[in-house]
Each structure stands twice: as structure tokens, then as C-alpha cells.
Design a protein around this motif. Structure first.
Motif, PDB file in Angstrom:
ATOM      1  N   TRP A 192      42.412  35.746  48.115  1.00  0.00           N
ATOM      2  CA  TRP A 192      42.546  35.749  46.655  1.00  0.00           C
ATOM      3  C   TRP A 192      41.954  34.490  46.036  1.00  0.00           C
ATOM      4  CZ3 TRP A 192      43.300  40.122  44.434  1.00  0.00           C
ATOM      5  CH2 TRP A 192      44.036  41.117  45.090  1.00  0.00           C
ATOM      6  N   ASN A 193      41.312  33.693  46.865  1.00  0.00           N
ATOM      7  CA  ASN A 193      40.719  32.466  46.354  1.00  0.00           C
ATOM      8  C   ASN A 193      39.804  32.747  45.153  1.00  0.00           C
ATOM      9  OD1 ASN A 193      40.022  29.828  46.094  1.00  0.00           O
ATOM     10  ND2 ASN A 193      38.547  29.837  47.791  1.00  0.00           N
ATOM     11  N   ASN A 194      40.045  32.038  44.068  1.00  0.00           N
ATOM     12  CA  ASN A 194      39.251  32.177  42.836  1.00  0.00           C
ATOM     13  C   ASN A 194      39.366  33.541  42.158  1.00  0.00           C
ATOM     14  OD1 ASN A 194      38.131  29.597  42.683  1.00  0.00           O
ATOM     15  ND2 ASN A 194      36.615  30.140  44.253  1.00  0.00           N
ATOM     16  N   ARG A 195      40.372  34.326  42.516  1.00  0.00           N
ATOM     17  CA  ARG A 195      40.454  35.669  41.944  1.00  0.00           C
ATOM     18  C   ARG A 195      41.740  35.892  41.148  1.00  0.00           C
ATOM     19  NH1 ARG A 195      39.596  39.495  46.975  1.00  0.00           N
ATOM     20  NH2 ARG A 195      39.357  41.117  45.387  1.00  0.00           N
ATOM     21  N   LEU A 196      42.593  34.855  41.031  1.00  0.00           N
ATOM     22  CA  LEU A 196      43.904  35.043  40.399  1.00  0.00           C
ATOM     23  C   LEU A 196      44.027  34.295  39.080  1.00  0.00           C
ATOM     24  CD1 LEU A 196      46.226  34.556  43.501  1.00  0.00           C
ATOM     25  CD2 LEU A 196      45.604  36.715  42.413  1.00  0.00           C
TER      26      LEU A 196
ATOM     27  N   ARG B 134      33.114  35.166  36.214  1.00  0.00           N
ATOM     28  CA  ARG B 134      32.957  36.252  37.181  1.00  0.00           C
ATOM     29  C   ARG B 134      32.866  37.548  36.383  1.00  0.00           C
ATOM     30  NH1 ARG B 134      37.321  37.268  40.657  1.00  0.00           N
ATOM     31  NH2 ARG B 134      35.931  38.628  41.812  1.00  0.00           N
ATOM     32  N   ASN B 135      31.972  38.432  36.802  1.00  0.00           N
ATOM     33  CA  ASN B 135      31.715  39.678  36.081  1.00  0.00           C
ATOM     34  C   ASN B 135      31.228  39.426  34.662  1.00  0.00           C
ATOM     35  OD1 ASN B 135      32.216  42.043  37.751  1.00  0.00           O
ATOM     36  ND2 ASN B 135      34.205  41.071  38.040  1.00  0.00           N
ATOM     37  N   LEU B 142      22.677  39.692  37.853  1.00  0.00           N
ATOM     38  CA  LEU B 142      22.226  39.401  39.208  1.00  0.00           C
ATOM     39  C   LEU B 142      22.688  40.475  40.187  1.00  0.00           C
ATOM     40  CD1 LEU B 142      22.786  35.535  39.301  1.00  0.00           C
ATOM     41  CD2 LEU B 142      20.612  36.757  39.166  1.00  0.00           C
ATOM     42  N   SER B 143      23.918  40.969  39.978  1.00  0.00           N
ATOM     43  CA  SER B 143      24.414  42.019  40.869  1.00  0.00           C
ATOM     44  C   SER B 143      23.591  43.290  40.735  1.00  0.00           C
ATOM     45  CB  SER B 143      25.871  42.339  40.556  1.00  0.00           C
ATOM     46  OG  SER B 143      26.650  41.193  40.665  1.00  0.00           O
ATOM     47  N   TYR B 151      28.674  36.377  43.695  1.00  0.00           N
ATOM     48  CA  TYR B 151      28.565  35.363  42.653  1.00  0.00           C
ATOM     49  C   TYR B 151      29.550  34.234  42.939  1.00  0.00           C
ATOM     50  CZ  TYR B 151      28.367  33.483  37.892  1.00  0.00           C
ATOM     51  OH  TYR B 151      28.196  32.679  36.793  1.00  0.00           O
ATOM     52  N   VAL B 152      29.012  33.056  43.210  1.00  0.00           N
ATOM     53  CA  VAL B 152      29.886  31.907  43.419  1.00  0.00           C
ATOM     54  C   VAL B 152      29.528  30.840  42.395  1.00  0.00           C
ATOM     55  CG1 VAL B 152      30.902  30.423  45.164  1.00  0.00           C
ATOM     56  CG2 VAL B 152      29.541  32.394  45.855  1.00  0.00           C
TER      57      VAL B 152
END
Lengths: 375, 579
Positions: A192-196, B134-135, B142-143, B151-152
Motif C-alpha cells: 500500500w506504499n504511496n496508495r493510502l 497519481r492517475n 504516459l500510461s 508512474y513513480v
């Protein structure tokens, strides 16, 4: 000439301003403001434990009561309209976030008079603290008989009027099937890194209650929030932002009260859009947070206003008001009403230990801040 | 001798009763609106207030031993130094290209600088999130182009804050440096070239040293604006748990730690005021930039091989920093939901229609307009009083009143907000919860902006006109009314416009001071909520703010073009833009 014109302009505009900015309480208000209503010369920390007496002054007119109400502005508006249907304009509703309501009340208490007759806010610990200072009037509503047992507490000084569940939300487009969380513990996993995202408990009273509830599940070992920090969970100002960020796909999951998610899904449905949001009812239990209503103690309140205050409490606990709140996604406290659409009947829930929370608020807040702040 | 002075004073009083009255009222208003809140703030941090006298340094020991405060302080300086550096770099480079080379698309540069000026810093932050999250726009593009693209990118960081604030402030540098470059004596550069120095050498050995004082002073100014900013770090750093002083003031308020918020505000105030007056001091003492404005047409450097590079740099940089943010916000504001793919059936105007149908949104817009007009009008009247005192009379304190009234310009808005809470919500003076607390704070913020604009005109005026009127028997006040005021007409109008532009974009003051019913556009932008309108709604309001600012600034340009023969008054615009 020029000066005269300017003066006339100023006078005209100020009249417009006052007309335009009066307390037209029929409007919908922003919930999650970071406002500090009327904070006066308040010193650091929580209110001092002085022996304070209920105010001896009552500065409002007779025949009209003031209600401080947290929660969605549109709900506050609906409840006000319903209550006034047969009574006329008898209440003034001030709608703000639970945190703002609390701040306003503490500040007003220090200044000598709480300007509310009735308070309907987001969690019980504020009411417990008020009660300890003797700032709440006891009133056992006849409607109390219809309440479910678990909601029958507060000795009439305050009464839970509805409830919401702290739950996990995720975005179906971005979370793979095998990743879908089923428990609070699942959120600790490194994928969940960077997703919460979560609402900052130091800014939102409800977020504070949910956070304490989650830590209660894990015996306050704080490993859950250490994992949140390790997973770089995004800290947001308010709970509704958690839903927003999950919906736009900026984060994949988060936790917040269930009712906001239900409203967001409903709104999308109404606009013909399939919402990407889905609720998870965690295995360990959704965090149940009761939202109480209570009457502020004030010896010099006119009889008429005390009667209105009591009527308003009765109304909020009545089937009619409970049904309105149910439609906004809140859980009714009555035995005779259904659950809101989208809430399963077998929800396993955990009730926050409010006594413990009230007693240890400062420590919990500090531990939380230490982990989540200052990266 | 003493008697003589007193007699002179008395006769003056008799002859000019009304001008003394006007002066006294102005003094009282400045004391009440500007000095009183700031003094309350400072005294409060030492435990002294109207209802409480308990002098202590406890608050400061608490602040200085608090680790989080030190981190916030370090972050503030970090952002300040780096954002200033980059703003200077972009601004000076572009100004040099416009004033010294034969680059073909100078109008393009100027247009983009103008557009950048019209985009509030917080709106930049919103656009940044829209693109880089993100998104977000970039991720999705790019996606679509690459399979299995991951994507980072860390959307929320100090670097993001630094970039956004440097872009937001570089137009100030551009304008100041262009002005300086236009006014430097070209003969020095010509002499250097004739003596055989290369262009590069001339630029670094002659041109840059000539404008160094300008760069230094404008750098200090940018620095003071960057550390005062609240909206950008709140949007781009806070989600990662990173705090700066301004955001820490807000979060300590949210924890009901008013004492901490007060003390932090005082520290922020001291830091900003020091830097700001240092900037003013440098501005005053820079000597060699404006030796002469050469009348001969300057020889422009021909860009030969480097032309392509310059074009690419300019186009890419400016496209990314002004046009792209506007495009991305417009697209989101027209989307039914921002997560849906971009297509015709997903486009809608309902977000804009919603702005004028939703009662809160409509009220916010109405409030911002009302507070802005009201605040600007009253500020103009008070500023005229100040100008009357400091330029037309010898009243006690006529030398200081202008400096004192300029204080709010040096203050971060967050500090003004906290000062207002302390000053206007005590048991003695309580206007908290009414629109007036916001309007009064706007007035104190607008007074210096109006002053800045008018002082330039006053100073360039012919004093003999006044003398003529006085000799013909007109009183001071009458002279001011009939001679000075008419000449200030366009200046007053443009100052009012500038103040109004600030009211449309200002966030911290209204965020701290609003109550139910008194929400402003800034409050609406800052508080996004999903069941209310969310991202699409914020984008729509951002687009509305940008377009109305563009319109207002175009009117402003017209007005100031008319008064071009007068002294440069664009500086007030810098302050308006950097909010």
C-alpha cells in the motif's frame, strides 16, 4: 464631488454587504472548514478543569433557539425545514465541522456564555467533557424508549442521535482483486506504499475518533499508524477529501466514515456515472461512532426556549428525523428503522471506548502527532 | 521661541480646523486598523492582553524547545532561499532576452508573464496536483502511450512547493529587472564591446554588476513573499506531513493552541518585516541602475546559433508554467468527473452552472466581491488621509505615518489573520463571526497597496500648483480636494482594482476569520469536498478566478498606460500578484 461619491458608494455597498451576509441559515454550509469560531484568549491545551457554573446570562431572544449542528450542510437544512414545518421560524442552525463546533463551544464557555441551546455534534467525548463541567442540562426524551439498547447512554445529559461507521474505502479501477483489503491489518502491508490517504486526526474530530478506535483494536501499540507512516499515507484536512482522492484515483484506498462514501456513490449514480468507490467492512470491526445531541445548561434561559429545545431533541430522535438522516447514510438509533442502503445487516462493529478516550486524549494526540507529523 | 511655536500652531489650528480634524481621524483609523491588531498580537505572545496582565516569556521557551517548530523553521528558510534563487534565474534570464537580444517572440514572453501574474499561487498548486498526481493528466497520458507503465513521482514535497512558488514569483523579478535593464546606461556596455570584450564577458562583467542591487533587493522581496505563502505549502507539502511556519500556525490553531499560534506568528512577523525593510533599504540606496535612460536606440545582440536553444527554452518553459496549468484546469472544470476518460460525452458545463446555482458557491463569490469593493473603498479613503498628512501638512508624526501604514504589506496574511482573531474577538471588542472582521483585515492589507500606488504619483507632482491654490486663499483641505485629488483619479482607480484582485484570490485571512455565511472564494477553493463538487468544482472556480483576473488586469493596464508619463507605479502590482 469625488469624495462624496466615494462615501455614498461605501454606504451603499455596506448596506448590500450586511444584507448579503446575514445569517441566512437556510443555505448549505461547508462542513470541513478549518475555522476557529470565536477563539478568544484561549490558552494552550484542553480546557482547564475549573468548577464552572452554567452561565447566568442568556443573550438571545425568546421564542427562537440556536442549534450547533455538525454533519453535511444539506442534512442540517433538511432537518431545520422539517422541524419548522408546523412551528415557523423557531430555530437558527449553525452548521460547521465537529471540530469547529467543539472549538466554538470551548471558546464561548471561557468567554462566559455558550450561545447554543442545543448541540448535535460528531462524537461523545466532547459531551462527556461538557457534562463533567456541568454544562449540560438533563432531559430524558420520551423517544428514548424507542432507542436500541447500545445507544441508550449519557443519562439524558446527552443522547446518541445517530451513528456512523469508520470503514475502509477503495477504488475498484486501481485495486487488483487479490489486493482488496478485508481488515484494518491489511492496510499495514507494504504494497500500500504511496496508495493510502487518511484525514488528519489533529484537524478532524471524527478522524480522531476513528483513529483511536483503530488503535483500540490493536491495544494502542501504535503499529498501525507507524505502518501508515511507513506507507507514506497522504494526510488530508478532512474526511471528505479522503473519498475525493480515492475517487479521482490519486490514492487507491483510505479510511473514513461510511456515510460520506455512500453519498458520493449516490451522487454519481444520480448523474448516471458508475462510482469507482467501494466500501470494505473490516473483519476486526467497523469503528462505530455515535453522534449525540444535548441541551446546554443555562439557568436564565426562558421557559419557552427550554420547551423548544426539548421539542427539538424529541424531534431529532423521532422516526421522521431519523428517516431523513437514514437517507443521508447515517445509522438510525431507533429499533423501528431499516439500515441505510449500502450498509449490510451483519456489520461487525467496535464501539470506541469513550471513557478511555476522554481520559487519555492528550497522550493519544501526542503519540499520533509524533508518528504522523514531521517527516 | 516656545510661545512663537505655540502661536503658530494655534493659528494653524484656527485656520485649518477641518484639516486638523481630517488628520486626526486618519491617525485614529490607522492606529485602530493597523497598529492595534499587530500590537495585540505581539503583546499577547508575552502574556499581556486587555483582560489579562501576566507578562511571561514562557511561550517563547515553549516554541524554541519544540522540535516540530524548528523543522518548520528550517523548511521555511529552505523554501525561501531556493524558490527565490529560481525565481531570480527565470526572471533575469527572460528579462535579459527581452531587453538585450533580437529574439523574435518577445510578445510571447510578455504575454506569458502576464498570464502567470494572473494565476494565484494556490491555483498553481491545484494545477500541479491535477497534472502530477497519481492517475493525473501526466500519468494517464504516459500510461496510454506505454504499456505496463508505472508512474513513480512524489506529488507532494518541498521540491514541488519550491517549483510552484518560483514560477509564481518570477514575473516580479522579470518586471523589476526589465525596468532596471531599460534604465541602465548603455554606453558602458558599448564601451566594453568596443574595447574588445565578448558579449558574454560584457554581460557578466558590466550588465550584471550594474543591475546587481536591483536583483538583490527584488530577491529579498521575493523571499519575504515566499516565506509568507500559506496556500502552496498547505496543498503541496502538508499531505506528506511536511510543515512550514505558516501551515504550523494553522495546525496549532486547530489543536486549540492559540498561544503557540500567536508566538509562531510573532516570529514569522519579525522575520518578514526584517527582510521586507532590508529590501526597502536596498531599493532606496541602489545608485547606479538609473543613471540615465539612454535615448539612443540600443544595439540588440543578435542571436545566431543560439536562437534555436533560446526559442526552445522560452517556449517550453513558459508553455509549461502558464499555458499548460490553464489548459489542464479548464479540462478538469469541463469534465463530468475528473477520473473519466477525456471524450466529448464526458464534457459538461454543469460545473460552471453549479457555481451560480449552488447557494454556498454563489454566496462565496458574492462575499468576495462585496468584501473586496468595500475593503478597497475604505482603504482608499484612509490612504488619501495618510497622503494628506504626510505630504501636505506638517502635523505631528507626518514623517512616520506612511511607514507605519505600510506594515501590513510586510506581514504574511496568516499573521494578519491571527492578529485579527486576537484583536477583534476579545470580550471588549467582538466582531468575530461578522463579515466586518474580514473586511477590516482587508482594509489594513489594502492601505499599503493603495499608498504605494498613489505616492508615486504625488511625488512626481509639481508643488507649485499647491502653492498657487494656497496663495489664492484655499485651505489645505480644499487644495487637496481641488488640486491633488483630480490628479490622483486614475491612480485611485488602479489601486482599487489591484486591491480587488487580491480579494478574489486571498485565502489565509478569510480561512482564519470566516464564519458560517461569510465564506469567500478563497475558502471555497481551499475546502474541497466530494459530496459537494470536489475537484471539478475547484477547477471551475480556479478558471473563473483566472479569467476575471485577466480581464481586470487588462483594464488595469489600460489605466496605467494613460498615466505612463508619471512615475512608475507598477510596484504595487507586484504585491498584488504575489499573494
Amino acid at each position: 464631488m469625488k469624495m462624496k461619491l466615494i462615501v455614498i458608494l461605501v454606504v451603499l455597498v455596506s448596506m448590500f454587504a450586511l444584507g448579503g451576509c446575514g445569517a441566512d441559515t437556510n443555505d448549505v454550509a461547508l462542513e470541513n472548514n478549518t475555522n476557529v469560531e470565536g477563539v478568544s484568549n484561549k490558552q494552550e491545551g484542553t480546557p482547564k478543569k475549573a468548577e464552572e457554573q452554567p452561565a447566568a446570562t442568556y443573550s438571545r431572544e425568546a421564542g427562537r433557539i440556536t442549534v450547533y449542528m455538525s454533519g453535511p450542510g444539506s442534512l442540517a437544512k433538511r432537518l431545520e425545514e422539517a422541524f419548522e414545518t408546523n412551528r415557523g421560524d423557531v430555530i437558527e442552525v449553525l452548521n460547521a465541522s465537529g471540530g469547529s463546533v467543539a472549538k466554538r463551544i470551548w471558546a464561548e464557555m471561557e468567554a462566559g456564555e455558550i450561545h447554543a441551546d442545543v448541540v448535535f455534534s460528531s462524537e461523545p467525548s466532547m459531551f462527556m467533557a461538557l457534562n463533567e463541567k456541568g454544562m449540560l442540562a438533563q432531559y430524558i426524551s420520551p423517544e428514548t424508549k424507542a432507542l436500541e439498547n447500545q445507544y441508550n447512554f449519557g443519562d439524558g445529559y446527552f443522547t446518541p442521535a445517530n451513528a456512523r461507521y469508520g470503514i475502509i474505502v477503495y477504488n475498484v479501477d486501481n485495486v487488483k482483486k487479490d489486493e482488496v483489503p478485508t481488515s484494518w491489518a491489511d492496510l499495514k502491508k507494504p504494497h500500500w506504499n504511496n496508495r493510502l490517504a487518511l484525514a488528519d486526526a489533529t484537524q478532524s474530530a471524527t478522524a480522531f475518533a476513528i483513529s483511536s478506535g483503530v488503535e483500540q483494536i490493536f491495544d494502542f501499540d501504535w503499529a498501525f499508524f507507524e505502518a501508515m507512516n511507513a506507507n507514506n499515507a497522504m494526510l488530508l484536512k478532512s474526511n471528505s477529501q479522503v473519498a475525493e482522492k480515492a475517487k479521482t484515483g490519486e490514492v487507491d484506498a483510505g479510511f473514513l466514515p461510511h456515510d460520506g462514501v455512500l453519498r458520493s456513490i449516490n451522487k454519481d449514480e444520480k448523474d448516471g456515472i458508475e462510482s469507482p468507490l467501494k466500501i470494505v467492512w473490516p473483519k476486526e470491526g467497523a469503528i462505530s461512532i455515535q453522534r449525540p445531541i444535548g441541551i446546554i445548561a443555562n439557568e436564565s434561559r426562558p421557559e419557552e426556549n427550554m420547551k423548544l429545545s426539548k421539542e427539538f431533541v424529541d424531534f431529532i430522535l423521532s422516526a421522521e428525523a431519523q428517516e431523513i438522516m437514514r437517507k443521508f447514510g447515517f445509522i438510525s438509533v431507533r429499533t423501528d428503522l431499516k439500515l441505510p442502503n449500502g450498509v449490510p445487516s451483519d456489520v461487525h462493529s467496535i464501539v470506541v471506548d469513550w471513557e478511555h478516550l476522554s481520559a487519555n486524549e492528550e497522550d493519544i494526540r501526542k503519540s499520533y502527532e509524533k508518528i504522523m507529523g514531521g517527516n | 521661541m516656545v510661545i512663537k511655536i505655540i502661536r503658530a500652531f494655534l493659528s494653524n489650528l484656527n485656520a485649518n480646523k477641518s484639516s486638523v480634524l481630517a488628520g486626526t481621524i486618519t491617525y485614529l483609523l490607522v492606529a485602530l486598523l493597523v497598529l492595534y491588531p499587530l500590537a495585540t498580537l505581539v503583546l499577547n505572545s508575552f502574556g499581556i492582553s486587555i483582560i489579562n496582565y501576566n507578562p511571561t516569556l514562557q511561550a517563547y521557551t515553549n516554541v524554541f524547545t519544540d522540535v516540530n517548530t524548528w523543522i518548520a523553521f528550517k523548511n521555511t528558510i529552505h523554501i525561501g532561499v531556493l524558490a527565490t534563487f529560481f525565481a531570480l534565474l527565470y526572471g533575469t534570464t527572460l528579462a535579459w532576452i527581452v531587453t538585450r537580444t533580437n529574439f523574435r517572440f518577445k510578445k510571447f514572453i510578455k504575454f506569458n508573464v502576464f498570464l502567470t501574474l494572473c494565476i494565484p499561487s494556490y491555483v498553481y498548486a491545484v494545477a500541479w496536483i491535477d497534472i502530477f498526481r497519481r492517475n493525473g493528466r501526466l500519468d494517464r497520458t504516459l500510461s496510454a502511450l506505454f504499456e505496463n507503465f508505472e508512474y513513480v513521482f512524489n506529488t507532494y514535497s518541498l521540491a514541488a512547493v519550491i517549483f510552484v512558488l518560483s514560477v509564481n514569483t518570477y514575473p516580479i523579478v522579470f518586471m523589476a529587472v526589465s525596468h532596471a535593464l531599460n534604465n541602465t546606461n548603455r554606453s558602458l556596455e558599448d564601451a566594453s564591446m568596443l574595447s574588445g570584450a565578448t558579449r558574454l564577458k560584457t554581460t557578466f562583467k558590466i550588465t550584471l554588476p550594474l543591475i546587481a542591487p536591483t536583483i538583490f533587493s527584488i530577491g529579498l522581496f521575493v523571499f519575504s513573499r515566499v516565506i509568507a505563502n500559506f496556500g502552496v505549502p498547505a496543498a503541496l507539502a502538508f499531505p506528506s506531513g511536511i510543515e512550514v511556519l505558516t501551515t504550523r500556525v494553522l495546525s496549532s490553531l486547530n489543536n486549540l493552541q492559540l498561544q503557540l499560534a500567536t508566538t509562531l506568528s510573532v516570529l514569522l512577523l519579525v522575520l518578514s518585516v526584517t527582510v521586507f525593510y532590508w529590501h526597502k533599504f536596498v531599493m532606496k540606496n541602489k545608485r547606479y541602475t538609473t543613471i540615465s535612460s539612454s535615448t539612443s536606440k540600443p544595439q540588440l545582440i543578435e542571436l545566431k546559433k543560439s536562437k534555436a536553444y533560446v526559442t526552445i527554452f522560452v517556449v517550453i518553459f513558459q508553455f509549461l508554467t502558464s499555458i499548460l496549468p490553464f489548459i489542464t484546469l479548464s479540462l478538469t472544470s469541463l469534465a463530468r468527473r475528473s477520473h473519466l476518460p477525456l471524450s466529448f460525452q464526458n464534457l459538461t458545463f454543469s460545473n460552471f452552472i453549479g457555481l451560480f446555482q449552488n447557494p454556498i458557491a454563489l454566496r462565496g463569490i458574492k462575499n468576495s466581491i462585496t468584501f473586496g469593493i468595500l475593503g478597497a473603498s475604505i482603504a482608499i479613503i484612509i490612504a488619501l488621509g495618510i497622503i494628506f498628512i504626510s505630504y501636505k501638512t506638517k502635523m505631528f508624526g507626518h514623517k512616520f505615518i506612511e511607514t507605519v501604514s505600510s506594515l501590513p504589506m510586510a506581514c504574511p496574511s496568516v499573521v494578519l489573520g491571527i492578529a485579527a482573531i486576537l484583536a477583534w474577538s476579545s470580550s471588549v471588542l467582538n466582531i468575530y463571526g461578522t463579515p466586518w472582521i474580514i473586511i477590516i483585515t482587508y482594509i489594513s492589507l489594502f492601505i499599503p497597496i493603495v499608498l504605494k500606488n498613489l505616492v508615486g504619483i504625488i511625488e512626481s507632482q509639481e508643488p507649485s500648483l499647491d502653492s498657487a491654490a494656497r496663495v489664492s486663499g484655499a485651505s489645505r483641505l480644499r487644495t487637496f480636494k481641488d488640486i491633488t485629488l483630480p490628479s490622483l483619479k486614475s491612480g485611485i482607480f488602479s489601486a482599487g482594482l489591484m486591491a480587488f484582485i487580491i480579494a478574489l484570490r486571498e485565502i489565509p485571512i478569510s480561512l482564519l476569520l470566516f464564519s458560517y455565511g461569510n465564506e469567500t472564494i478563497g475558502v471555497l477553493m481551499f475546502n474541497v469536498r466530494s459530496d459537494f463538487g470536489g475537484t471539478e468544482f475547484v477547477s471551475a472556480i480556479s478558471v473563473l478566478v483566472i479569467t476575471s483576473t485577466v480581464l481586470l488586469r487588462m483594464i488595469l493596464k489600460r489605466v496605467s498606460a494613460k498615466q505612463r508619463n508619471k512615475k512608475d507605479t507598477s510596484l504595487g502590482g507586484f504585491y498584488a500578484s504575489s499573494n
